[in-house]
Design an enzyme around this catalytic site. Structure first.
Site, PDB file in Angstrom:
ATOM      1  N   LYS A 282     -11.303  29.045 -14.270  1.00 34.27           N
ATOM      2  CA  LYS A 282      -9.893  28.939 -13.918  1.00 34.27           C
ATOM      3  C   LYS A 282      -9.638  29.665 -12.598  1.00 34.27           C
ATOM      4  O   LYS A 282     -10.098  30.791 -12.407  1.00 34.27           O
ATOM      5  CB  LYS A 282      -9.051  29.556 -15.041  1.00 34.27           C
ATOM      6  CG  LYS A 282      -7.564  29.263 -14.985  1.00 34.27           C
ATOM      7  CD  LYS A 282      -6.895  29.786 -16.248  1.00 34.27           C
ATOM      8  CE  LYS A 282      -5.429  29.415 -16.316  1.00 34.27           C
ATOM      9  NZ  LYS A 282      -4.798  29.864 -17.576  1.00 34.27           N
ATOM     10  N   GLU A 367       1.543  27.986 -33.698  1.00 36.77           N
ATOM     11  CA  GLU A 367       2.851  28.519 -34.061  1.00 36.77           C
ATOM     12  C   GLU A 367       3.103  28.481 -35.567  1.00 36.77           C
ATOM     13  O   GLU A 367       3.767  29.368 -36.119  1.00 36.77           O
ATOM     14  CB  GLU A 367       3.955  27.740 -33.337  1.00 36.77           C
ATOM     15  CG  GLU A 367       3.991  27.938 -31.833  1.00 36.77           C
ATOM     16  CD  GLU A 367       3.018  27.051 -31.077  1.00 36.77           C
ATOM     17  OE1 GLU A 367       2.959  27.159 -29.841  1.00 36.77           O
ATOM     18  OE2 GLU A 367       2.311  26.233 -31.724  1.00 36.77           O
ATOM     19  N   ARG A 395       7.705  23.480 -33.608  1.00 37.27           N
ATOM     20  CA  ARG A 395       6.460  23.161 -34.294  1.00 37.27           C
ATOM     21  C   ARG A 395       6.304  23.935 -35.594  1.00 37.27           C
ATOM     22  O   ARG A 395       5.475  23.583 -36.432  1.00 37.27           O
ATOM     23  CB  ARG A 395       5.278  23.458 -33.369  1.00 37.27           C
ATOM     24  CG  ARG A 395       5.451  22.878 -31.973  1.00 37.27           C
ATOM     25  CD  ARG A 395       4.288  23.185 -31.075  1.00 37.27           C
ATOM     26  NE  ARG A 395       3.223  22.217 -31.271  1.00 37.27           N
ATOM     27  CZ  ARG A 395       2.132  22.168 -30.530  1.00 37.27           C
ATOM     28  NH1 ARG A 395       1.950  23.034 -29.567  1.00 37.27           N
ATOM     29  NH2 ARG A 395       1.209  21.261 -30.758  1.00 37.27           N
TER      30      ARG A 395
END
Length: 635
Positions: A282, A367, A395
């Site tokens: 990244k 979640e 969610r």
């Protein structure tokens, strides 16, 4: 940008030599740093997938072969290679979306920007191809190691593995991070795959070594080869995937174009589900990102391209206010623990984690698990604070309802980036939380209007031990304090008005929700300029409706609610219900977000488009009050 400007579509890549492809990769990185630094956006993830995206488009034939990204913030390079090279208005009104957009290109199949969904899409697309006789068209799903921590991904893998003859290539973009470093059991497994000598290399060495040993060597090699599965798990424990029935290829250097194309070509020709495990970095190629340990420039605002430093320094934001108060609460109460879903820094829990490392739990992009795990913690006497973006709590609704509220557990949910957030588009506007949470019995919901109220209401929330509490606040800089001039019940009065009809009633009661307080005070000023008196109240806790509100409303001719939430089932609807239940029969106008998916733009642009500004509301309220006055005269 000599090479990049010649790429108008994926097939233009076919004509480039290996040296030109390497040069193109460097051009793309330079383009991303230069352009995204001007607009802000997801820089680090895209710097890490340059070679991987080039290889994907050389091996697969998009859009005939469907290439899907999870999450979509890693699709900038994909946009560049599919003819979208004007990044001047990235994430701005009229410009490119920061995620895949079907309105932009036929190469964008899905618009997902909530993680862990791509494998479910891919499973459905592969099934459709099979039913429609298109078995020669593979589906390619690119998913990060962070997104693989979500339960939806594993539900999909369970189904994908069930069909050995459906061509589906799963590319795991493994950069060891979602926002921040990925943690948990899956992360440990992938780390082992990264660092362990590969089985095939070991077996090749073993064959040469053992076959030089007379008699016993050949027999031993055949025994080991027959025990391939067990030996493979010992040498390179990739069995987690192959136990599911999914072929595994890797790990592959995600920045080696030759290796990537070779692995992807093998996967394409396999004819069934295959995982290609690619190791990427990244922020690769941008020194400022590579040296940023927090998130490798996962998402940036407008920055100086040479240094990576912000061009403008904003004031204190809502998130940092929450983070500071959590540390203060943590020092005062040992029972308070924090939970994050792979977003420790974005939701402001990093200071708490630093101060109390044993009292913070990062559950990955999960979640649902965050909510149920919080229920378990609360059952054993702790008070969990679950911090997520408002849009992501959608969610976990069932878990909030059935696992926290049903059990009357003291869990506090803190919702960052509530309301219109703007530049990240439809999926990231936190416009549903106050509607979906209205139906949860016993739940209490606070909408602080400023930093002082955020601190106060967070403290009030964690004092509740027999029901879930929610504190929701906006994105960005927190404005100045909005003082109260009085109280009615548990509500703060922000502006008092004089009666307008012979001393009995004022004209308008404005119910201000959360960060809409400055707008509502401006609205009161605009109404006053038209000779219309208005009272402005902040309920502070918008669920349940304060019992004193109906009586206060009865002292006015009109009630107006203003909220940064969808109008359907929101605070306005709850206030209307409370008035009906109290037999207070008054005209009520609820102003909020229309129930539609909002295109990316700045917050102010969106509010103007949907008419959620003080002048727009004042025109409508003025017309209503004038009409009521005319009707009274006629009567």
């Amino acid at each position: 940008m000599a090479l990049l400007t010649r790429i108008r579509g994926p097939r233009d890549l076919d004509r480039l030599t290996p040296a030109q492809l390497a040069a193109l990769a460097e051009e793309i990185r330079g383009f991303l740093v230069e352009e995204v630094s001007k607009t802000g956006g997801h820089l680090g993830p895209n710097l890490g997938v340059v070679e991987l995206t080039i290889a994907l488009h050389r091996v697969f034939d998009s859009p005939r072969d469907r290439i899907l990204f999870d999450t979509g913030h890693q699709s900038y390079v994909h946009k560049l290679l599919t003819g979208r090279q004007d990044f001047s208005q990235l994430r701005m009104k009229g410009g490119l979306s920061g995620y895949p957009s079907r309105a932009e290109s036929e190469h964008d199949v899905i618009e997902n920007s909530h993680a862990s969904t791509v494998l479910g899409y891919a499973d459905g697309l592969a099934k459709a191809n099979q039913l429609q006789g298109h078995k020669d068209r593979p589906v390619v799903a690119v998913i990060g190691d962070g997104a693989l921590t979500g339960g939806m991904a594993w539900e999909a893998l369970n189904n994908i593995a069930d069909a050995k003859d459906r061509p589906l290539v799963i590319v795991v973009n493994d950069n060891e991070r979602s926002y921040s470093p990925t943690i948990g059991g899956l992360a440990n497994h992938l780390a082992t795959l990264r660092t362990t000598q590969g089985y095939e290399r070991f077996l090749s060495w073993g064959k040469d070594a053992l076959q030089r040993t007379p008699v016993v060597g050949q027999q031993l090699f055949e025994t080991l080869h027959g025990a391939k599965k067990g030996l493979k798990d010992f040498i390179a424990p990739q069995g987690m995937f192959e136990d599911l029935g999914i072929k595994y290829i890797g790990p592959i250097d995600g920045h080696d174009l030759t290796a990537l194309e070779s692995a992807l070509t093998k996967a394409r020709g396999f004819g069934g589900p295959v995982i290609v495990h690619c190791l990427t970095e990244k922020g690769r190629g941008y020194h400022a990102a590579e040296n940023n340990d927090e998130d490798r420039f996962h998402a940036v605002g407008v920055i100086h391209p040479e240094t990576g430093l912000p061009i403008k320094t904003a004031g204190k934001d809502w998130t940092s206010v929450f983070g500071e108060e959590m540390v203060a609460l943590g020092r005062e109460r040992k029972d308070i623990v924090g939970i994050t879903a792979a977003m420790l820094h974005p939701v402001g829990l990093a200071p708490f984690a630093k101060a109390f490392p044993n009292r913070i739990f990062d559950v990955g992009i999960a979640e649902q698990h965050a909510a149920v795990s919080a229920a378990g913690l609360a059952t054993n006497g702790l008070h969990p604070v679950v911090a997520v973006y408002a849009t992501f709590l959608n969610r976990a609704f069932d878990q909030v309802l059935m696992d926290v509220a049903l059990h009357r557990l003291g869990v506090t949910f803190v919702l960052d980036r509530a309301g219109v957030t703007g530049t990240d588009g439809a999926s990231h506007n936190g416009m549903w939380d106050m509607s979906i949470l209205q139906v949860v019995p016993g739940l209490r919901l606070a909408a602080p209007r400023d930093a002082d109220q955020l601190r106060a209401q967070l403290r009030e929330a964690v004092e509740v031990d027999d029901a879930p509490t929610v504190v929701r606040y906006s994105k960005g800089t927190v404005g100045p304090a909005v003082p109260a001039v009085g109280t009615v019940g548990g509500m703060d009065v922000l502006r008092e008005s004089e009666p307008s009809d012979g001393g009995r009633r004022a004209d308008v009661l404005i119910v201000s929700v959360g960060a809409m307080a400055p707008l509502c005070l401006e609205l009161a000023d605009l109404l006053a300029a038209q000779g219309i008196t208005a009272t402005v109240v902040d309920p502070r806790w918008v669920k349940p409706v304060d019992p004193a509100l109906p009586a206060l409303a009865a002292e006015h001719r009109v009630v107006v609610t203003v909220e940064d939430n969808g109008r359907a089932g929101g605070v306005g609807s709850a206030v209307a219900q409370a008035l009906r239940d109290a037999d207070v029969d008054l005209p009520l106008r609820d102003f909020g977000i229309p129930q539609q998916f909002l295109d990316h733009a700045t917050r102010d642009q969106i509010l103007a488009e949907i008419g959620l500004t003080a002048p727009d509301i004042a025109r409508q309220v003025t017309a209503l009050v004038s009409r009521l006055g005319a009707e009274a005269v006629q009567a």
